[in-house]
Enzyme design. Structure first.
Site, PDB file in Angstrom:
ATOM      1  N   ASP A 163      -2.505  -3.678   0.415  1.00 36.34           N
ATOM      2  CA  ASP A 163      -2.223  -3.557  -1.024  1.00 36.34           C
ATOM      3  C   ASP A 163      -3.495  -3.453  -1.859  1.00 36.34           C
ATOM      4  OD1 ASP A 163       0.505  -3.949  -0.388  1.00 36.34           O
ATOM      5  OD2 ASP A 163       0.160  -6.121  -0.379  1.00 36.34           O
ATOM      6  N   GLU A 164      -4.528  -2.834  -1.301  1.00 32.98           N
ATOM      7  CA  GLU A 164      -5.789  -2.710  -2.043  1.00 32.98           C
ATOM      8  C   GLU A 164      -5.743  -1.571  -3.050  1.00 32.98           C
ATOM      9  OE1 GLU A 164      -5.632  -2.426   1.296  1.00 32.98           O
ATOM     10  OE2 GLU A 164      -6.797  -4.045   2.215  1.00 32.98           O
ATOM     11  N   LYS A 176      -4.999   1.710  -1.799  1.00 38.76           N
ATOM     12  CA  LYS A 176      -5.428   2.882  -1.015  1.00 38.76           C
ATOM     13  C   LYS A 176      -4.753   4.145  -1.494  1.00 38.76           C
ATOM     14  CE  LYS A 176      -4.052   0.766   2.740  1.00 38.76           C
ATOM     15  NZ  LYS A 176      -3.951  -0.630   2.313  1.00 38.76           N
ATOM     16  N   GLY A 189       3.300   0.187   1.778  1.00 35.23           N
ATOM     17  CA  GLY A 189       3.862   0.672   0.517  1.00 35.23           C
ATOM     18  C   GLY A 189       2.750   1.094  -0.403  1.00 35.23           C
ATOM     19  N   HIS A 190       2.646   2.380  -0.656  1.00 35.05           N
ATOM     20  CA  HIS A 190       1.647   2.867  -1.596  1.00 35.05           C
ATOM     21  C   HIS A 190       2.378   3.279  -2.861  1.00 35.05           C
ATOM     22  CE1 HIS A 190      -1.528   4.162   1.524  1.00 35.05           C
ATOM     23  NE2 HIS A 190      -0.614   3.471   2.141  1.00 35.05           N
ATOM     24  N   GLN A 197      -1.966  -0.943   5.602  1.00 29.82           N
ATOM     25  CA  GLN A 197      -2.307  -2.376   5.616  1.00 29.82           C
ATOM     26  C   GLN A 197      -3.825  -2.550   5.444  1.00 29.82           C
ATOM     27  OE1 GLN A 197       0.016  -1.346   8.379  1.00 29.82           O
ATOM     28  NE2 GLN A 197       1.568  -1.720   6.848  1.00 29.82           N
ATOM     29  N   PRO A 201       6.424 -11.737  -4.606  1.00 24.56           N
ATOM     30  CA  PRO A 201       5.207 -11.982  -5.372  1.00 24.56           C
ATOM     31  C   PRO A 201       4.037 -12.128  -4.400  1.00 24.56           C
ATOM     32  CG  PRO A 201       6.713 -13.857  -5.543  1.00 24.56           C
ATOM     33  CD  PRO A 201       7.417 -12.814  -4.730  1.00 24.56           C
ATOM     34  N   LEU A 227     -10.263  -2.959 -11.245  1.00 22.21           N
ATOM     35  CA  LEU A 227     -11.272  -3.728 -11.977  1.00 22.21           C
ATOM     36  C   LEU A 227     -10.700  -4.238 -13.307  1.00 22.21           C
ATOM     37  CD1 LEU A 227     -14.291  -4.599 -12.089  1.00 22.21           C
ATOM     38  CD2 LEU A 227     -14.714  -2.512 -13.412  1.00 22.21           C
TER      39      LEU A 227
HETATM   40  P1  IMP Z   1       4.896  -6.925   9.468  1.00 30.49           P
HETATM   41  O1  IMP Z   1       3.887  -5.852   9.438  1.00 30.49           O
HETATM   42  O2  IMP Z   1       6.164  -6.606   8.739  1.00 30.49           O
HETATM   43  O3  IMP Z   1       5.160  -7.407  10.866  1.00 30.49           O
HETATM   44  O4  IMP Z   1       4.300  -8.193   8.693  1.00 30.49           O
HETATM   45  C1  IMP Z   1       3.203  -8.931   9.190  1.00 30.49           C
HETATM   46  C2  IMP Z   1       2.307  -9.389   8.050  1.00 30.49           C
HETATM   47  O5  IMP Z   1       1.659  -8.258   7.478  1.00 30.49           O
HETATM   48  C3  IMP Z   1       3.060 -10.052   6.905  1.00 30.49           C
HETATM   49  O6  IMP Z   1       2.215 -11.048   6.345  1.00 30.49           O
HETATM   50  C4  IMP Z   1       3.248  -8.940   5.913  1.00 30.49           C
HETATM   51  O7  IMP Z   1       3.409  -9.412   4.602  1.00 30.49           O
HETATM   52  C5  IMP Z   1       1.938  -8.191   6.087  1.00 30.49           C
HETATM   53  N1  IMP Z   1       2.024  -6.776   5.730  1.00 30.49           N
HETATM   54  C6  IMP Z   1       2.569  -5.770   6.442  1.00 30.49           C
HETATM   55  N2  IMP Z   1       2.432  -4.603   5.808  1.00 30.49           N
HETATM   56  C7  IMP Z   1       1.790  -4.856   4.671  1.00 30.49           C
HETATM   57  C8  IMP Z   1       1.316  -4.034   3.600  1.00 30.49           C
HETATM   58  O8  IMP Z   1       1.472  -2.813   3.567  1.00 30.49           O
HETATM   59  N3  IMP Z   1       0.675  -4.688   2.592  1.00 30.49           N
HETATM   60  C9  IMP Z   1       0.458  -6.018   2.620  1.00 30.49           C
HETATM   61  N4  IMP Z   1       0.860  -6.813   3.593  1.00 30.49           N
HETATM   62  C10 IMP Z   1       1.523  -6.244   4.623  1.00 30.49           C
END
Ligand code: IMP
Length: 416
Positions: free
Chosen positions: A14-15, A17, A41-42, A220, A300, A328
């Protein structure tokens, strides 16, 4: 030699990207996803319109760019088909690897059941079935997208798998579909996806050999990497640069410029260590100002301060050439801004990411805040304290910050 450009997340995902990939996609012929699934999710804003992309490479928003979903991805046909509906004329613009693994509805049910059974030890997954799909891949009982081309055979194989694993499914309270139900579901997927399924390894090699420009889009973030993140609170794929080679069939020599994406502060969704998390008013303010709610699950996000230690780890492991500092403007109005420069672990100062981050306490350095950076498009127009903040981060992390984002809009981007 023609080399490909890579974008990776340097924190816990969630940076932002999507915005940078979207920006860079304007100048690339191909945009490729190499790992993860629809857990990603972008959110991209173009001309005020919001698009939430999960599996679709961000190049879809550049009519001239073509898009590849690589073999490292776990693809949920049902979710991807819904995502495809947002876009017209994808034929000839979208290529899905026949070697990508299928993520089927039972994977999500297993994911959710396992999380439930773990109780307060749950990882906090997205519940989309990512872990179970990769488990099946590594256990060599998974199914690849290419198998959709023979749904009769695929249905039989899956039903056979169910017959061996029935006690496990029963224990988790999961009903498995019949062969007829599977056949109908898989035939639907095949009818829609068939035109896009191809050998993307061969395709990407020829695209590179022809000298065309290729952008690889990470999903991720580094701290969620299965090997190098905060295990076991990670996702099940290789999220770092190396994953781009694995997930597309490239050699390390194919990788050219690496852009690492980091927010000007930190967030994390799900459980697991997050040393610079702020559980007080500042954390809440970051969440509100940054709209830090998941695009995939709506959860959240946990919020906190920029973590130099984690960033240095990420820059090294990904071979980052330049950092893109996102959001920023979310720090606008804070009187003081904290930055985690080391961890206190059992009274010892630690300035690298250790085996286990659990219990690590942040050691902070404070910076003076500023009024507003929102929408600024030139570095020289930033408030002096914001310039100081950015230049100090560069120095502490040891990597140039070449791009700075000051709003979700495509144009509100400083290129240095
Ligand atoms: P999973 O990828 O659904 O197995 O989740 C494993 C961990 O990665 C959990 O803490 C999720 O919240 C986190 N996670 C997976 N995909 C994302 C992403 O796109 N953004 C932020 N966290 C993610």
């Amino acid at each position: 030699m023609n080399r490909v450009n890579l974008v990776v997340g340097l924190q816990w995902g969630d940076e932002g990207k999507g915005k940078i990939v979207d920006h860079l996609a304007q100048n690339h012929d191909f945009v490729c996803r190499f790992g993860g699934g629809h857990n990603a999710g972008h959110t991209i804003v173009v001309d005020g319109k919001k698009y939430a992309l999960h599996l679709m490479p961000s190049g879809v928003l550049n009519p001239k760019a073509k898009n590849i979903i690589g073999n490292g991805v776990v693809l949920s046909p049902s979710n991807f088909i819904k995502e495809m509906e947002q876009f017209k004329n994808l034929e000839g613009r979208l290529f899905i690897s026949d070697k990508a693994h299928l993520l089927l509805p039972y994977h999500a049910l297993i994911d959710q059941a396992k999380e439930r059974l773990k109780g307060d030890k749950a990882i906090g997954t997205t519940g989309k079935g990512i872990g179970p799909a990769y488990v099946d891949k590594v256990a060599r009982v998974g199914h690849r997208v290419g198998e959709l081309l023979d749904v009769e055979e695929l249905s039989s194989k899956i039903v056979n798998y169910f017959s061996h694993t029935k006690p496990i499914f029963d224990a988790m309270g999961i009903d498995t579909p019949t062969r007829e139900e599977l056949l109908e579901e898989l035939s639907h997927y095949r009818d829609i996806l068939k035109p896009y399924i191809t050998d993307t390894t061969k395709l990407i090699w020829s695209v590179i050999d022809e000298g065309r420009s290729v952008l690889l889009e990470g999903a991720q973030g580094t701290m969620l990497d299965i090997d190098h993140g905060t295990y076991p609170f990670v996702t099940s794929s290789t999220t770092i640069s190396a994953g781009a080679c694995l997930g597309l069939g490239l050699s390390p020599k194919d990788i050219g410029d690496v852009t690492g994406i980091a927010k000007a502060y930190c967030t994390r969704v799900g459980n697991g260590p997050f040393p610079s998390e702020d559980l007080g008013a500042d954390g809440n303010r970051l969440r509100e100002q940054g709209h830090e709610f998941g695009t995939t699950t709506g959860r959240p996000r946990r919020c906190g301060w920029f973590d130099v230690v984690a960033l240095k780890h990420a820059v090294r492991i990904n071979g980052v050439d330049r950092i893109s500092l996102m959001k920023l403007d979310v720090l606008d109005g804070f009187e003081k801004i904290k930055v985690c420069i080391a961890y206190d672990i059992d009274g010892k100062r630690v300035d690298y990411v250790p085996y286990d981050l659990e219990g690590a306490k942040p050691i902070y350095k404070e910076f003076k805040g500023w009024k507003s950076t929102k929408g600024v498009r030139e570095f020289k127009d930033l408030p002096q304290t914001a310039k100081d903040y950015i230049e100090s981060l560069e120095e502490m992390v040891g990597c140039r910050i070449g791009i700075i984002s000051t709003s979700p809009e495509r144009e509100d981007t400083i290129i240095r």
